[in-house]
Design a protein around this motif. Structure first.
Motif, mmCIF file in Angstrom:
data_model
loop_
_atom_site.group_PDB
_atom_site.id
_atom_site.type_symbol
_atom_site.label_atom_id
_atom_site.label_comp_id
_atom_site.label_asym_id
_atom_site.label_seq_id
_atom_site.Cartn_x
_atom_site.Cartn_y
_atom_site.Cartn_z
ATOM 1 N N ARG A 219 -24.569 93.889 13.578
ATOM 2 C CA ARG A 219 -24.963 94.317 15.001
ATOM 3 C C ARG A 219 -25.083 93.157 15.937
ATOM 4 N NH1 ARG A 219 -24.353 98.639 12.556
ATOM 5 N NH2 ARG A 219 -25.217 100.677 13.179
ATOM 6 N N GLU A 220 -24.353 92.098 15.707
ATOM 7 C CA GLU A 220 -24.333 90.924 16.435
ATOM 8 C C GLU A 220 -22.968 90.095 16.877
ATOM 9 O OE1 GLU A 220 -28.447 88.732 15.853
ATOM 10 O OE2 GLU A 220 -26.971 88.053 14.329
ATOM 11 N N ILE A 221 -22.945 89.796 17.902
ATOM 12 C CA ILE A 221 -21.499 88.811 18.127
ATOM 13 C C ILE A 221 -22.027 87.369 18.390
ATOM 14 C CG2 ILE A 221 -19.632 88.467 19.804
ATOM 15 C CD1 ILE A 221 -19.488 91.548 19.858
ATOM 16 N N TRP A 222 -21.091 86.379 17.808
ATOM 17 C CA TRP A 222 -21.679 85.267 18.179
ATOM 18 C C TRP A 222 -20.593 84.314 19.068
ATOM 19 C CZ3 TRP A 222 -25.859 82.802 16.221
ATOM 20 C CH2 TRP A 222 -26.749 83.490 15.185
ATOM 21 N N ILE A 223 -21.122 83.571 19.958
ATOM 22 C CA ILE A 223 -20.402 82.738 20.930
ATOM 23 C C ILE A 223 -20.823 81.226 20.624
ATOM 24 C CG2 ILE A 223 -20.085 84.749 22.362
ATOM 25 C CD1 ILE A 223 -22.264 83.391 24.498
ATOM 26 N N TRP B 176 -5.968 86.868 17.847
ATOM 27 C CA TRP B 176 -6.170 88.162 18.367
ATOM 28 C C TRP B 176 -6.910 88.154 19.690
ATOM 29 C CZ3 TRP B 176 -4.086 92.445 15.493
ATOM 30 C CH2 TRP B 176 -4.197 93.772 16.577
ATOM 31 N N ILE B 177 -6.322 88.376 20.664
ATOM 32 C CA ILE B 177 -6.766 88.376 22.182
ATOM 33 C C ILE B 177 -6.674 89.685 22.757
ATOM 34 C CG2 ILE B 177 -6.525 87.621 24.329
ATOM 35 C CD1 ILE B 177 -5.648 84.801 23.225
ATOM 36 N N THR B 178 -7.856 90.094 23.204
ATOM 37 C CA THR B 178 -7.900 91.678 23.386
ATOM 38 C C THR B 178 -8.723 91.726 24.599
ATOM 39 O OG1 THR B 178 -8.483 93.847 22.564
ATOM 40 C CG2 THR B 178 -9.898 91.994 22.036
ATOM 41 N N GLU B 179 -8.622 92.826 25.143
ATOM 42 C CA GLU B 179 -9.609 93.061 26.655
ATOM 43 C C GLU B 179 -10.867 93.569 26.077
ATOM 44 O OE1 GLU B 179 -7.327 96.225 28.511
ATOM 45 O OE2 GLU B 179 -6.004 94.889 29.485
ATOM 46 N N PRO B 180 -11.811 93.044 26.902
ATOM 47 C CA PRO B 180 -13.319 93.557 26.596
ATOM 48 C C PRO B 180 -13.666 94.977 26.072
ATOM 49 C CG PRO B 180 -13.201 91.869 28.237
ATOM 50 C CD PRO B 180 -12.038 92.546 28.181
ATOM 51 N N GLU B 181 -12.796 95.965 27.037
ATOM 52 C CA GLU B 181 -13.048 97.293 26.706
ATOM 53 C C GLU B 181 -12.450 97.699 25.537
ATOM 54 O OE1 GLU B 181 -14.950 99.852 28.334
ATOM 55 O OE2 GLU B 181 -15.707 98.818 29.952
ATOM 56 N N GLU B 182 -11.324 97.227 25.196
ATOM 57 C CA GLU B 182 -10.654 97.484 23.845
ATOM 58 C C GLU B 182 -11.223 97.158 22.417
ATOM 59 O OE1 GLU B 182 -6.593 96.601 21.670
ATOM 60 O OE2 GLU B 182 -6.456 96.413 23.649
ATOM 61 N N LEU B 183 -12.053 96.040 22.700
ATOM 62 C CA LEU B 183 -12.990 95.674 21.665
ATOM 63 C C LEU B 183 -14.022 96.491 21.467
ATOM 64 C CD1 LEU B 183 -13.625 93.564 19.198
ATOM 65 C CD2 LEU B 183 -14.718 92.173 21.150
ATOM 66 N N LYS B 184 -14.499 96.865 22.695
ATOM 67 C CA LYS B 184 -15.979 97.697 22.635
ATOM 68 C C LYS B 184 -15.490 98.956 21.978
ATOM 69 C CE LYS B 184 -19.037 100.334 25.632
ATOM 70 N NZ LYS B 184 -19.616 100.329 27.130
ATOM 71 N N ARG B 185 -14.193 99.507 22.352
ATOM 72 C CA ARG B 185 -13.836 100.997 21.651
ATOM 73 C C ARG B 185 -13.710 100.651 20.206
ATOM 74 N NH1 ARG B 185 -10.890 101.247 26.696
ATOM 75 N NH2 ARG B 185 -8.895 100.231 25.357
ATOM 76 N N PHE C 281 -24.107 93.049 24.289
ATOM 77 C CA PHE C 281 -22.696 92.922 24.475
ATOM 78 C C PHE C 281 -21.830 94.151 25.135
ATOM 79 C CE2 PHE C 281 -18.183 93.055 22.869
ATOM 80 C CZ PHE C 281 -17.715 91.716 23.458
ATOM 81 N N PHE C 282 -22.244 95.073 24.960
ATOM 82 C CA PHE C 282 -21.644 96.364 25.536
ATOM 83 C C PHE C 282 -22.357 96.625 26.819
ATOM 84 C CE2 PHE C 282 -21.205 98.811 21.328
ATOM 85 C CZ PHE C 282 -20.120 98.157 20.822
ATOM 86 N N LYS C 283 -23.305 96.652 27.011
ATOM 87 C CA LYS C 283 -24.026 96.842 28.475
ATOM 88 C C LYS C 283 -23.680 95.549 29.459
ATOM 89 C CE LYS C 283 -27.758 99.766 26.506
ATOM 90 N NZ LYS C 283 -29.057 99.193 25.949
ATOM 91 N N LYS C 284 -23.826 94.389 29.133
ATOM 92 C CA LYS C 284 -23.665 93.278 30.105
ATOM 93 C C LYS C 284 -22.472 92.648 30.007
ATOM 94 C CE LYS C 284 -28.608 92.602 29.821
ATOM 95 N NZ LYS C 284 -29.725 91.535 29.426
#
Length: 129
Positions: free
Chosen positions: A29-33, A109-118, A83-86
């Motif tokens: 439940r975490e993404i790292w940057i 793999w480069i994707t649009e933010p909405e696609e990764l969220k889905r 990540f989803f909300k902001k």
């Protein structure tokens, strides 16, 4: 004799690392940057493709490994709800894509933010979760 699991994952192609990323993020439940000392996130602009993207990783260890040698970058966790909300709306608004799990391979793999969220929501709603 046994191979380092980190090396094995980093040796996967872009699509395999993407799938690994989805499963690991759904579990943790975490993404790292990566951020610098001023808390600014790392953004990479590909001169070749003219694409700006935020690189993300499934754990602090992979992010730290990528940042090795860049003394002013350190891993920072983003919770999945944040990540989803902001982040997804902000990145979409700013025209920044997401580079999922950069590793040793050139392929990314480069994707649009909405696609990764889905994709993440699909994995989260699957039978294992």
């Amino acid at each position: 004799m046994s191979e380092n699991p980190t090396d094995h994952v980093l040796g996967m192609d872009g699509e395999e690392r993407y799938d690994y990323f989805l499963d690991a993020v759904a579990e943790e439940r975490e993404i790292w940057i990566l951020v610098n000392e001023a808390s600014q996130f790392l953004k990479i602009v590909s001169e070749e493709d003219r694409v700006a993207y935020l690189p993300v990783w499934p754990s602090d260890a992979f992010a730290a490994d990528y940042a090795e040698g860049a003394g002013d970058l350190s891993p920072k966790a983003i919770s999945l709800p944040d990540f989803f909300k902001k982040w997804v709306p902000g990145l979409t608004r700013d025209g920044i894509d997401i580079g999922v799990f950069p590793g040793a391979q050139i392929e990314l793999w480069i994707t649009e933010p909405e696609e990764l969220k889905r994709d993440l929501q699909e994995v989260l709603s699957g039978p294992a979760f």
